[in-house]
Motif scaffolding. Structure first.
Motif, mmCIF file in Angstrom:
data_model
loop_
_atom_site.group_PDB
_atom_site.id
_atom_site.type_symbol
_atom_site.label_atom_id
_atom_site.label_comp_id
_atom_site.label_asym_id
_atom_site.label_seq_id
_atom_site.Cartn_x
_atom_site.Cartn_y
_atom_site.Cartn_z
ATOM 1 N N LEU A 387 62.479 4.926 32.361
ATOM 2 C CA LEU A 387 61.303 5.795 32.370
ATOM 3 C C LEU A 387 60.028 4.980 32.206
ATOM 4 N N ASP A 388 60.083 3.965 31.370
ATOM 5 C CA ASP A 388 58.908 3.116 31.154
ATOM 6 C C ASP A 388 58.528 2.396 32.446
ATOM 7 N N ALA A 389 59.527 1.884 33.154
ATOM 8 C CA ALA A 389 59.272 1.172 34.410
ATOM 9 C C ALA A 389 58.685 2.112 35.460
ATOM 10 N N GLN A 390 59.228 3.315 35.546
ATOM 11 C CA GLN A 390 58.714 4.299 36.509
ATOM 12 C C GLN A 390 57.267 4.683 36.180
ATOM 13 N N ALA A 391 56.992 4.841 34.885
ATOM 14 C CA ALA A 391 55.636 5.212 34.459
ATOM 15 C C ALA A 391 54.642 4.134 34.854
ATOM 16 N N ARG A 392 55.032 2.867 34.683
ATOM 17 C CA ARG A 392 54.135 1.769 35.014
ATOM 18 C C ARG A 392 53.888 1.693 36.531
ATOM 19 N N GLU A 393 54.885 2.059 37.300
ATOM 20 C CA GLU A 393 54.703 2.094 38.760
ATOM 21 C C GLU A 393 53.654 3.137 39.147
ATOM 22 N N PHE A 394 53.690 4.282 38.469
ATOM 23 C CA PHE A 394 52.684 5.314 38.749
ATOM 24 C C PHE A 394 51.293 4.840 38.334
ATOM 25 N N LEU A 395 51.204 4.135 37.219
ATOM 26 C CA LEU A 395 49.908 3.602 36.797
ATOM 27 C C LEU A 395 49.376 2.609 37.829
ATOM 28 N N GLU A 396 50.268 1.767 38.355
ATOM 29 C CA GLU A 396 49.854 0.811 39.383
ATOM 30 C C GLU A 396 49.376 1.542 40.635
ATOM 31 N N SER A 397 50.008 2.682 40.937
ATOM 32 C CA SER A 397 49.590 3.474 42.092
ATOM 33 C C SER A 397 48.225 4.111 41.874
ATOM 34 N N ALA A 398 47.912 4.400 40.609
ATOM 35 C CA ALA A 398 46.627 5.042 40.308
ATOM 36 C C ALA A 398 45.455 4.078 40.443
ATOM 37 N N VAL A 399 45.711 2.794 40.216
ATOM 38 C CA VAL A 399 44.626 1.813 40.159
ATOM 39 C C VAL A 399 43.746 1.783 41.406
ATOM 40 N N PRO A 400 44.304 1.646 42.634
ATOM 41 C CA PRO A 400 43.417 1.542 43.803
ATOM 42 C C PRO A 400 42.556 2.778 44.031
ATOM 43 N N PHE A 401 43.064 3.922 43.648
ATOM 44 C CA PHE A 401 42.268 5.147 43.827
ATOM 45 C C PHE A 401 41.102 5.191 42.848
ATOM 46 N N TYR A 402 41.358 4.828 41.600
ATOM 47 C CA TYR A 402 40.264 4.775 40.623
ATOM 48 C C TYR A 402 39.255 3.693 41.002
ATOM 49 N N GLU A 403 39.762 2.565 41.488
ATOM 50 C CA GLU A 403 38.850 1.484 41.883
ATOM 51 C C GLU A 403 37.973 1.907 43.051
ATOM 52 N N LYS A 404 38.557 2.623 44.009
ATOM 53 C CA LYS A 404 37.782 3.115 45.140
ATOM 54 C C LYS A 404 36.751 4.138 44.675
ATOM 55 N N ALA A 405 37.161 5.026 43.775
ATOM 56 C CA ALA A 405 36.236 6.031 43.239
ATOM 57 C C ALA A 405 35.091 5.362 42.493
#
Length: 441
Positions: A387-405
């Motif tokens: 679960l921890d590994a999956q959660a970190r993958e989602f956080l990594e997915s969130a990064v480019p969108f926040y950076e673009k915003a």
């Protein structure tokens, strides 16, 4: 005809002429009393003028003036009945002036006088209210309510006064009065300001009159079919009532009407994700209970003679909660995917919109948070690592969108705050420090 007789006839004619042109003595008396600030005298003289000539607007005008001035010189809480009588007399005066064809004098003064009285009462009311409303003490609110009620009594066409009055009503706990006054703006005064529709719907919801709340928002949508905010408000109400299908149908209708509109896609994705957030909150409550159960089970198992029946009860409840969590989680995953799809389309259609980008970032960040919560609730070490590994993958997915915003809206600190938290969790120290500085933390 001798000179003496001619003189007498001339004088008689002049007297008759003067008498015919002279003002109504009762009206003159009313004017004099008004100058003397004898408002009861004004009213008495005006009544005499009305009795002598009920078809003349002047008598009704001066009676309205006398009543208004008498009201204004009374205590604020005692003014409303007098203003009501004054308004009736002004209405009668206006009707008679129009039938007489009179446009000058008192006929011209009437609307200005009413606006002056209204303005004084309105300004006295708002002068008692703090800018944020809720900081105003109860005594000031109560006095403001009287002044604003007086204002709409003398001038019942003032949406401006009603807008403040129904907020004061609500803050004082007078929800029925708030509804009544908000209804006047929507139904009687025909305001097109959506704020009034939203507030009226909210007041109905406070009274748990959901049918009326829905009717108000439905009317607002009918009158503003292209206004996205109305659709969102209506969908939110359906969601709060547990009618998910109607909520999504309401927003879907926007996309059906214009599939390539990025704003419609954004609204739909956001609305679907609101549903996800509601389910996440429900799951979070279950996790809290599971945590408490696990804590109690550990304490029981440390006892020399643990209560076997209690242990069984707790284990059964834990199993039941985990089953409910899994069931809801399936819906969360389904609707999260739908929200992501719609927001991705919105971002493709309008790549320069920071809201679409940041909302996608929020979705991935929240999905990570849900997995972290599941990790913390499980007793299975291997599962916790997964679960921890999956959660970190989602956080990594969130990064480019926040950076673009953040790139599209550099002055908005919220994107940098989110990035700071994500970078910190992912161990990206250098990036976290930069985000912290830009976020002003």
């Amino acid at each position: 005809m001798n000179i003496q007789k001619t003189k007498i006839l001339f004088i008689a004619a002049c007297v008759a002429l003067i008498a015919g042109c002279a003002s109504d003595p009762n009206i003159e008396s009313a004017k004099l009393n008004l100058t003397l600030m004898d408002y009861d005298g004004v009213i008495e003289s005006a009544d005499a003028a009305i009795e002598a000539n009920p078809q003349s607007g002047d008598g009704y005008y001066y009676k309205g003036v006398g009543l208004s001035q008498k009201a204004f010189n009374s205590e604020p809480q005692a003014r409303e009945p007098l203003y009501g009588q004054a308004r009736d007399n002004f209405n009668q005066a206006k009707e008679l002036f129009e039938s007489e064809g009179k446009s000058g004098g008192e006929a011209a003064d009437l609307p200005e006088f009413v606006l002056d009285i209204w303005g004084q009462e309105h300004n006295l009311g708002i002068g008692l209210i703090e800018e944020d409303f809720v900081s105003t003490d109860e005594d000031s609110l109560a006095l403001a309510e009287h002044h604003l009620t007086n204002a709409v009594t003398i001038n019942p066409d003032s949406v401006q006064s009603y807008n403040i009055l129904f907020e004061v009503n609500y803050l004082l706990g007078n929800v029925d009065e708030a509804i009544q006054n908000a209804e006047k703006t929507v139904n009687e005064l025909g305001t097109t300001d959506l704020y009034n529709f939203y507030r009226l719907s909210f007041f109905y919801q406070e009274k748990e009159d959901y049918d009326s709340a829905l009717a108000v928002l439905t009317k607002a949508r009918e009158e503003n079919p292209d206004e996205m905010e109305v659709v969102q408000e209506l969908a939110n109400l359906y969601l709060s009532l547990g009618d998910t299908d109607r909520a999504l149908e309401t927003v879907q209708s926007l996309i059906d009407s214009e599939p390539n509109n990025p704003q419609y896609r954004l609204v739909y994705g956001t609305q679907v994700y609101q549903l996800v957030l509601n389910m996440d909150e429900e799951i979070s409550g279950y996790y809290d209970e599971v945590f408490e159960i696990n804590q109690e089970l550990r304490e029981l198992n440390r006892e020399a003679n643990p209560d076997a029946q209690r242990i069984t009860e707790l284990e059964n409840r834990s199993e039941e909660l985990n089953s409910q969590i899994e069931e809801i989680q399936e819906d969360v995953d389904h609707f999260s995917n739908r929200a992501e799809e719609e927001l991705a389309i919105a971002a493709d259609l309008d790549p320069e919109n920071p809201v679409s980008q940041s909302t996608l970032g929020i979705i991935y960040q929240n999905r990570a948070a849900a997995l972290f919560e599941r990790r913390n609730a499980t007793e299975d070490i291997e599962l916790a690592e997964q679960l921890d590994a999956q959660a970190r993958e989602f956080l990594e997915s969130a990064v480019p969108f926040y950076e673009k915003a953040a790139e599209l809206a550099p002055d908005d600190p919220e994107n940098w705050r989110a990035l700071f938290r994500i970078y910190t969790t992912l161990g990206m120290t250098e990036e976290a420090e930069e985000a912290q500085e830009k976020a002003g933390l």
